[in-house]
Design a protein around this motif. Sequence first.
Motif, PDB file in Angstrom:
ATOM      1  N   GLY A 138       7.716   8.631  -1.995  1.00  0.00           N
ATOM      2  CA  GLY A 138       7.400   7.388  -2.527  1.00  0.00           C
ATOM      3  C   GLY A 138       5.977   6.971  -2.406  1.00  0.00           C
ATOM      4  N   VAL A 139       5.902   7.267  -1.885  1.00  0.00           N
ATOM      5  CA  VAL A 139       4.020   6.627  -1.357  1.00  0.00           C
ATOM      6  C   VAL A 139       3.214   6.844  -2.366  1.00  0.00           C
ATOM      7  CG1 VAL A 139       2.221   6.310   0.243  1.00  0.00           C
ATOM      8  CG2 VAL A 139       4.286   6.593   1.384  1.00  0.00           C
ATOM      9  N   THR A 140       3.733   8.058  -3.349  1.00  0.00           N
ATOM     10  CA  THR A 140       3.153   8.716  -4.464  1.00  0.00           C
ATOM     11  C   THR A 140       3.338   7.375  -5.463  1.00  0.00           C
ATOM     12  OG1 THR A 140       3.384  10.700  -4.263  1.00  0.00           O
ATOM     13  CG2 THR A 140       2.835  10.284  -5.983  1.00  0.00           C
ATOM     14  N   LEU A 141       4.985   7.485  -5.526  1.00  0.00           N
ATOM     15  CA  LEU A 141       5.613   6.556  -6.661  1.00  0.00           C
ATOM     16  C   LEU A 141       5.055   4.771  -6.634  1.00  0.00           C
ATOM     17  CD1 LEU A 141       7.452   5.791  -9.207  1.00  0.00           C
ATOM     18  CD2 LEU A 141       9.579   5.925  -7.209  1.00  0.00           C
ATOM     19  N   TYR A 142       4.302   4.461  -5.754  1.00  0.00           N
ATOM     20  CA  TYR A 142       4.586   3.103  -5.460  1.00  0.00           C
ATOM     21  C   TYR A 142       2.665   3.287  -5.791  1.00  0.00           C
ATOM     22  CZ  TYR A 142       2.662  -1.107  -2.668  1.00  0.00           C
ATOM     23  OH  TYR A 142       2.443  -2.201  -2.066  1.00  0.00           O
ATOM     24  N   LYS A 143       1.922   4.319  -6.103  1.00  0.00           N
ATOM     25  CA  LYS A 143       0.578   4.311  -6.032  1.00  0.00           C
ATOM     26  C   LYS A 143       0.498   4.649  -7.747  1.00  0.00           C
ATOM     27  CE  LYS A 143      -4.199   6.095  -5.169  1.00  0.00           C
ATOM     28  NZ  LYS A 143      -4.491   5.343  -4.786  1.00  0.00           N
ATOM     29  N   LEU A 144       1.354   5.070  -8.360  1.00  0.00           N
ATOM     30  CA  LEU A 144       1.745   5.405  -9.462  1.00  0.00           C
ATOM     31  C   LEU A 144       1.440   4.003 -10.220  1.00  0.00           C
ATOM     32  CD1 LEU A 144       4.062   8.733 -10.180  1.00  0.00           C
ATOM     33  CD2 LEU A 144       1.858   8.316 -11.548  1.00  0.00           C
ATOM     34  N   LEU A 145       2.894   3.667  -9.715  1.00  0.00           N
ATOM     35  CA  LEU A 145       2.996   2.191 -10.518  1.00  0.00           C
ATOM     36  C   LEU A 145       2.360   0.481 -10.356  1.00  0.00           C
ATOM     37  CD1 LEU A 145       6.423   2.154  -9.477  1.00  0.00           C
ATOM     38  CD2 LEU A 145       5.710   2.340 -12.122  1.00  0.00           C
ATOM     39  N   SER A 146       1.444   0.968  -9.099  1.00  0.00           N
ATOM     40  CA  SER A 146       0.699  -0.094  -8.622  1.00  0.00           C
ATOM     41  C   SER A 146      -1.318   0.068  -9.168  1.00  0.00           C
ATOM     42  CB  SER A 146       0.422  -0.781  -7.329  1.00  0.00           C
ATOM     43  OG  SER A 146       0.215  -0.064  -6.662  1.00  0.00           O
ATOM     44  N   GLY A 147      -1.076   1.455  -8.582  1.00  0.00           N
ATOM     45  CA  GLY A 147      -2.309   1.949  -8.467  1.00  0.00           C
ATOM     46  C   GLY A 147      -3.422   1.651  -7.275  1.00  0.00           C
ATOM     47  N   ASP A 148      -2.848   0.916  -5.635  1.00  0.00           N
ATOM     48  CA  ASP A 148      -2.751   0.793  -4.965  1.00  0.00           C
ATOM     49  C   ASP A 148      -1.980   1.716  -3.803  1.00  0.00           C
ATOM     50  OD1 ASP A 148      -4.694  -1.405  -5.954  1.00  0.00           O
ATOM     51  OD2 ASP A 148      -3.070  -2.576  -5.998  1.00  0.00           O
ATOM     52  N   ASP A 149      -2.662   2.254  -2.507  1.00  0.00           N
ATOM     53  CA  ASP A 149      -1.772   2.726  -2.078  1.00  0.00           C
ATOM     54  C   ASP A 149      -0.642   1.973  -0.583  1.00  0.00           C
ATOM     55  OD1 ASP A 149      -3.166   4.921  -1.916  1.00  0.00           O
ATOM     56  OD2 ASP A 149      -4.619   3.996  -0.733  1.00  0.00           O
ATOM     57  N   ALA A 150       0.612   2.727  -0.675  1.00  0.00           N
ATOM     58  CA  ALA A 150       1.383   1.530   0.301  1.00  0.00           C
ATOM     59  C   ALA A 150       0.697   0.818   1.120  1.00  0.00           C
ATOM     60  CB  ALA A 150       2.334   2.504   0.381  1.00  0.00           C
ATOM     61  N   PHE A 151      -0.015   1.953   2.117  1.00  0.00           N
ATOM     62  CA  PHE A 151      -0.777   1.633   3.923  1.00  0.00           C
ATOM     63  C   PHE A 151      -2.345   2.101   3.988  1.00  0.00           C
ATOM     64  CE2 PHE A 151       4.247   2.875   3.242  1.00  0.00           C
ATOM     65  CZ  PHE A 151       4.763   2.372   4.125  1.00  0.00           C
ATOM     66  N   THR A 152      -2.630   1.068   3.993  1.00  0.00           N
ATOM     67  CA  THR A 152      -3.750   0.569   4.698  1.00  0.00           C
ATOM     68  C   THR A 152      -4.218   0.145   5.583  1.00  0.00           C
ATOM     69  OG1 THR A 152      -4.460  -0.770   3.325  1.00  0.00           O
ATOM     70  CG2 THR A 152      -4.355   0.846   1.603  1.00  0.00           C
ATOM     71  N   ALA A 153      -5.135   0.033   6.214  1.00  0.00           N
ATOM     72  CA  ALA A 153      -5.551  -0.816   7.333  1.00  0.00           C
ATOM     73  C   ALA A 153      -6.521  -0.004   7.200  1.00  0.00           C
ATOM     74  CB  ALA A 153      -4.627   0.540   8.846  1.00  0.00           C
ATOM     75  N   ASP A 154      -7.954  -0.464   8.612  1.00  0.00           N
ATOM     76  CA  ASP A 154      -9.028  -0.641   9.022  1.00  0.00           C
ATOM     77  C   ASP A 154      -9.257   0.696  10.517  1.00  0.00           C
ATOM     78  OD1 ASP A 154      -9.688  -2.374   7.193  1.00  0.00           O
ATOM     79  OD2 ASP A 154      -9.924  -4.013   8.103  1.00  0.00           O
ATOM     80  N   SER A 155      -7.641   1.140  10.425  1.00  0.00           N
ATOM     81  CA  SER A 155      -7.938   1.517  11.807  1.00  0.00           C
ATOM     82  C   SER A 155      -6.992   2.772  11.748  1.00  0.00           C
ATOM     83  CB  SER A 155      -8.286   1.358  13.189  1.00  0.00           C
ATOM     84  OG  SER A 155      -6.643   0.599  13.420  1.00  0.00           O
ATOM     85  N   MET A 156      -6.855   3.932  12.248  1.00  0.00           N
ATOM     86  CA  MET A 156      -5.827   5.105  12.361  1.00  0.00           C
ATOM     87  C   MET A 156      -4.905   4.405  13.157  1.00  0.00           C
ATOM     88  SD  MET A 156      -4.529   7.740  11.444  1.00  0.00           S
ATOM     89  CE  MET A 156      -5.993   7.921   9.694  1.00  0.00           C
ATOM     90  N   SER A 157      -4.964   3.722  14.407  1.00  0.00           N
ATOM     91  CA  SER A 157      -3.977   3.370  15.356  1.00  0.00           C
ATOM     92  C   SER A 157      -2.994   1.897  13.796  1.00  0.00           C
ATOM     93  CB  SER A 157      -4.385   2.527  15.834  1.00  0.00           C
ATOM     94  OG  SER A 157      -5.298   0.999  15.972  1.00  0.00           O
ATOM     95  N   THR A 158      -3.868   1.026  13.414  1.00  0.00           N
ATOM     96  CA  THR A 158      -2.823   0.411  12.514  1.00  0.00           C
ATOM     97  C   THR A 158      -2.188   1.203  11.827  1.00  0.00           C
ATOM     98  OG1 THR A 158      -4.473  -1.447  13.206  1.00  0.00           O
ATOM     99  CG2 THR A 158      -3.459  -2.266  11.312  1.00  0.00           C
ATOM    100  N   LEU A 159      -3.346   1.915  10.870  1.00  0.00           N
ATOM    101  CA  LEU A 159      -2.425   2.044   9.517  1.00  0.00           C
ATOM    102  C   LEU A 159      -0.957   3.059  10.263  1.00  0.00           C
ATOM    103  CD1 LEU A 159      -2.245   3.670   7.081  1.00  0.00           C
ATOM    104  CD2 LEU A 159      -4.032   5.876   7.650  1.00  0.00           C
TER     105      LEU A 159
END
Length: 335
Positions: free
Chosen positions: A261-282
């Motif tokens: 599903g994360v891969t499909l999100y990126k296929l359709l938008s070019g973006d990651d479904a989940f991004t953050a500045d820190s690992m704890s936030t991600l």
Amino acid sequence: MKKPSAAVSPYPQQSPADNYKLNQFDSTPPVDGETTTTAATGGRRWSFETAKASFSKVTTSPLSRASLDVPATQRYRLGSVLGIGTYGTVYLAVDISTGEGWACKVVSGSANKAFQMKEIELLRQIDHPSIVRYREHFTVGDKLHMITELVRGKDLGTAIRERGSYAEEDARIVTVQLLEALHYLSAKGIAHRDIKPANIMLVSNDEHTRIKIIDFGFGDQLTLTKRHFSRACGTPTHVAPEVIAPEGGKYNTTCDVWSAGVTLYKLLSGDDAFTADSMSTLVRLVRGGEVWFNDPVWELVSPEAQELVQSMLDSDPTKRVTPCAALSHRWLQGV
């Protein structure tokens, strides 16, 4: 854009802490009952682009009679390096009797060889057109050689970056192949546990929709005595919430649907479904499982496609769509 409504099902019927550290995504040798190896590229791009053009033939054929008449240790001529990973080096290997090109991962060291044999145990069970094919393995001196299908194309992540995003029709074709492969693996109790664009190869650089899943380094298998997985592993941006549950997750092959599903999100938008500045936030975002379609690019994506993405990214694995049910989704019909 708001999230798509879940009021009408398109299918046939069927508390987060924030202190999770990156090094808890395990890449150490496996304990008994777990498989945590690296596949033919050691997690790096597996491509034919760096190989010699004269060995460009890709094959999935079994060993020919001519090949079988030659000892395995004398069967191949190793050529250029295709990739260097943590546990070994991948070379272009040419079957001397046929001229066919293959990929050969060479691993040394007793721990690394034991590591690789666990992956081989999985690959030997797999025969699917959208999964890289194992051919054979053998030992020369203290080095283990694993021969697998040679894939010439770039990885899907590179293709997405070059294109910006995929048109829905092309994304549908890729997604059907991916889900069919996951359905096949799930029926065998096998979880890949690191599905992501970098581990999905295009079979050729001449087209952009035919795929092969590679790198079963984090793969494992359920059995009659092993009813769930528990090891936290994978890629943080693509790993399922239950894999990184704060109390230590127990999960099954459905984790791969999330990653798809994360891969499909990126296929359709070019973006990651989940991004953050820190690992704890991600990790907090992944565990929460909230997926947003606010970027203007989603205004060009159909509600049906968004609906499928959302159902694949249900943070409750018991409610997450299965590969089989996802293939029945209205957005994928007619592929």
